[in-house]
Design an enzyme around this catalytic site. Structure first.
Site, PDB file in Angstrom:
ATOM      1  N   LYS B  95       0.859  -1.191   0.000  1.00 21.75           N
ATOM      2  CA  LYS B  95       0.000   0.000   0.000  1.00 21.75           C
ATOM      3  C   LYS B  95       0.889   1.233   0.000  1.00 21.75           C
ATOM      4  O   LYS B  95       1.860   1.296   0.772  1.00 21.75           O
ATOM      5  CB  LYS B  95      -0.884  -0.043   1.244  1.00 21.75           C
ATOM      6  CG  LYS B  95      -1.918   1.062   1.354  1.00 21.75           C
ATOM      7  CD  LYS B  95      -2.731   0.876   2.646  1.00 21.75           C
ATOM      8  CE  LYS B  95      -3.871   1.862   2.774  1.00 21.75           C
ATOM      9  NZ  LYS B  95      -4.634   1.641   4.038  1.00 21.75           N
ATOM     10  N   SER B 171      -9.430   1.742   3.022  1.00 17.63           N
ATOM     11  CA  SER B 171      -8.559   2.427   2.097  1.00 17.63           C
ATOM     12  C   SER B 171      -7.533   1.533   1.400  1.00 17.63           C
ATOM     13  O   SER B 171      -6.933   1.963   0.417  1.00 17.63           O
ATOM     14  CB  SER B 171      -7.819   3.533   2.834  1.00 17.63           C
ATOM     15  OG  SER B 171      -6.991   2.985   3.838  1.00 17.63           O
ATOM     16  N   SER B 195      -9.649  -0.496   7.314  1.00 12.22           N
ATOM     17  CA  SER B 195      -9.065  -0.327   5.978  1.00 12.22           C
ATOM     18  C   SER B 195      -8.357  -1.544   5.397  1.00 12.22           C
ATOM     19  O   SER B 195      -8.022  -1.546   4.220  1.00 12.22           O
ATOM     20  CB  SER B 195      -8.094   0.853   5.977  1.00 12.22           C
ATOM     21  OG  SER B 195      -8.795   2.066   5.896  1.00 12.22           O
TER      22      SER B 195
END
Lengths: 106, 533
Positions: B95, B171, B195
């Site tokens: 990420k 996210s 997330s």
């Protein structure tokens, strides 16, 4: 008694304190969302808490590392970090005037 | 059938045994990215044609050269007779909120579009040391602020591999999509309110949020410093366990990382669920949702398939010998989002003050009069709507005049949320749970653009997950079926502090028992498209 809604005036003050600038459309959208979010947290004020309920800064008791020794651990290549600056002179960061005359403390 | 269908566990096993070349693994995964991902997220994207609309767009940056170097190092180690590590040759995506040397770390924000730090996050360094190949940085909501990954400044945003008209969740949406679309078998995500778990559920993969402090936050760009947890995303439970094994452990560079010993997660997997107590709570079969004008809370049903999935999972576990404990009260679960709206915003605002266009990142090109204007214009241009909103909300609710009413109150309600879990897991209490089973999300993946502008509804996508972040406890989301639209359904197991081993064990038992379920034979749309070619 707290105001229920963030007025335009309060909002503009917040924006200034946050070191932001918003155009008209952003302002209206963000102020609307902010007020919706504050409505969503209104529930918190209605929760009755016993006096002995303590605040939790973390969910879990911190079981962290013991503090490490206060020893200097130099980063091998500080210039690689300084090189990230948008503008610099030698090893100094370059910024515009700190404050215009007559605007101190803004 | 090539190595992109293999588990991380199997790739590492074959690479370590000399049966499979890490370079072959790498090239096949790069080819998969080329086939399904489309153009990477970027600040000024070109117009999208119909073909690009159907791509996954998981990545902001593919780091093929870095991964090739790492693959060469694995080959050299094997040639010397050394063990290249438990993740030897396993492609991993990261990420784009973790600093990785030799990559740009954007956080999905214009303000960090050029941020190339000369060091690597501890979690990523551990993956590299274990032999993983870092294939790239995945897209995310800007600064992780969202639950759909649509708010990234780098567009196109990721699309759900099961149906590209739907969001990935967020996210860690790029990470979940990359794993679901077989671009990398593992991805490193972060979970502040859900997330990791929410996008895992939306994309039909496994996502684990560890106990706070179990994984180091060093080198992670902070959102909510008391809530953030790096954790694994994978296509199956044993791969998640394998990855957690590498990530977990104390780090001298993160004073909140825990010194608790790390158990052997893989060894615990096959112990089964006989005799374990799995709870179900009526407080997790609906959500309490506010009227955004009046603040009045109403009860809303969740998608019925979510409750159905929980019942089915409970039945499977019961058939394996687990004891299902019904009616576990979690009365403070409903306060999770209001509390999060306050605590996470205060922490986010605090963490965002450092971005000012002076020391790194974006600086406005407009002429400015003084330093204060430089800050304002840089931040106005560099931040998108979501960071701006979090700064304003965080400053408002922590301002001296309002703090007692909002922030201090939220911190005390956080104690109540924690107390619900403590009572449920208390070995001498009335429930004595080993895990609490809930839906991961109130709905399956929603359509793109459907929720983006409604920041309250977006936040409520985390209603089922956020309790673990407040309480600091671990939780895992695993796939548990498909809804009538063919979109994945996730269920979640919460565990007690540092009992990742137990929730992995329960999740694994369910996964093994349902290997033949018809829904497990379905493949995401993005993969069907590549098979045709």
């Amino acid at each position: 008694m707290l105001p229920e809604k963030i007025t335009r005036e309060m909002f503009d003050k917040l924006v200034s304190l946050a070191a932001l600038e918003l155009d008209e459309e952003e302002s209206e959208y963000l102020r609307t969302e902010l007020n919706h979010q504050l409505a969503a947290v209104k529930e918190l004020s209605e929760i009755q808490l016993d006096e002995d309920v303590q605040p939790s800064l973390h969910g879990i008791e911190c079981q962290g590392n013991p503090p490490r020794k206060d020893e200097w651990q130099p980063f091998p290549d500080p210039d690689a970090i300084l090189a990230l600056a948008p503008e610099r002179e030698g090893r100094y960061f370059v910024v515009p005037e700190i404050a215009q005359p007559g605007q101190e403390g803004q | 059938m090539n190595t992109t269908s293999l588990s991380a566990f199997e790739i590492a096993r074959r690479v370590r045994a000399g049966e499979l070349s890490p370079m072959q693994v790498l090239e096949e995964h790069l080819a998969q990215i080329a086939a399904v991902d489309g153009i990477p997220g970027q600040l000024d994207p070109p117009a999208m044609d119909a073909r690009e609309e159907q791509k996954v767009h998981a990545f902001i940056q593919v780091t093929a050269d870095l991964a090739r170097k790492q693959a060469e190092q694995i080959q050299a180690k094997l040639a010397r007779g050394e063990d290249p590590g438990p993740l030897a040759g396993v492609p991993v995506s990261i990420k784009d909120i973790f600093c990785v040397q030799c990559t740009t770390t954007t956080a999905g924000s214009r303000i960090l579009y050029n941020f190339r730090l000369p060091y690597t996050a501890t979690t990523v360094a551990r993956l590299e040391q274990a032999g993983a190949l870092i294939l790239g940085k995945t897209n995310l909501d800007e600064f992780t602020y969202g639950s759909s990954s649509e708010s990234s400044a780098f567009q196109p945003h990721p699309n759900n591999p099961w149906n590209t008209q739907h969001v990935t969740g967020g996210s860690s949406g790029g990470s979940a999509a990359a794993v679901a679309a077989h671009e990398t078998p593992l991805s490193l995500g972060t979970d502040t309110g859900g997330s990791i778990r929410q996008p895992a559920a939306f994309c039909g993969v496994v996502g684990l949020k560890p106990t706070y402090g179990r994984t180091s936050r060093y080198g992670l760009i902070a959102f909510g410093s008391s809530l953030d947890c790096p954790g694994p995303m994978a296509r199956n439970v044993s791969d998640a366990a394998l990855m957690l094994q590498v990530l977990a452990g104390a780090d001298p560079k993160d004073s909140t990382s825990s010194i608790q010993p790390v158990p052997d997660y893989l060894a615990a997997l096959a112990e089964g669920v006989r005799g374990l107590r799995i709870g179900i709570s009526p407080d997790y079969d609906h959500i309490a949702y506010p009227d955004t004008e009046t603040g009045e809370m109403g009860i809303q049903a969740i998608q019925p398939e979510m409750n159905q999935a929980v019942r089915e999972v409970a039945q499977v576990l019961a058939s394996l010998g687990a004891e299902i404990v019904e009616n576990v009260p979690m009365p403070n679960a409903r306060h999770g989002i209001p509390t999060y709206f306050v605590i996470s915003r205060v922490e986010a605002a605090s963490n965002l003050h450092r971005f000012d266009g002076v020391k790194y990142g974006y600086r406005t090109q407009k002429p400015v009069q003084d330093l204060s204007e430089l800050y304002r214009v840089t931040r106005a241009e560099g931040f998108g709507l979501q960071p701006k909103l979090r700064i304003l909300m965080g400053m408002y609710v922590s301002a001296a005049a309002h703090s007692a009413h909002y922030y201090q109150k939220a911190l005390r309600v956080r104690s109540l949320i924690r107390a619900d879990f403590e009572r449920a897991f208390d070995p001498t209490g009335p429930y004595r749970l080993d895990a609490l089973l809930t839906p991961t999300t109130p709905t399956t993946a929603f359509r793109r653009k459907e929720v983006l502008r409604d920041t309250v509804l977006m936040q409520y996508s985390d209603q089922m997950t956020v309790g673990a972040n407040h309480a600091g406890i671990p939780a895992i989301s695993i796939p548990a079926g498909l809804d009538p639209q063919g979109l994945p359904i996730g269920v979640q197991f919460f565990g007690n502090d540092f009992r990742e081993d137990l929730i992995l064990q329960v999740a694994y038992a369910y996964e093994q028992a349902t290997q033949q379920a018809p829904w497990r034979q379905e493949v995401p749309q993005a993969l069907r498209a590549t098979e045709v070619k």
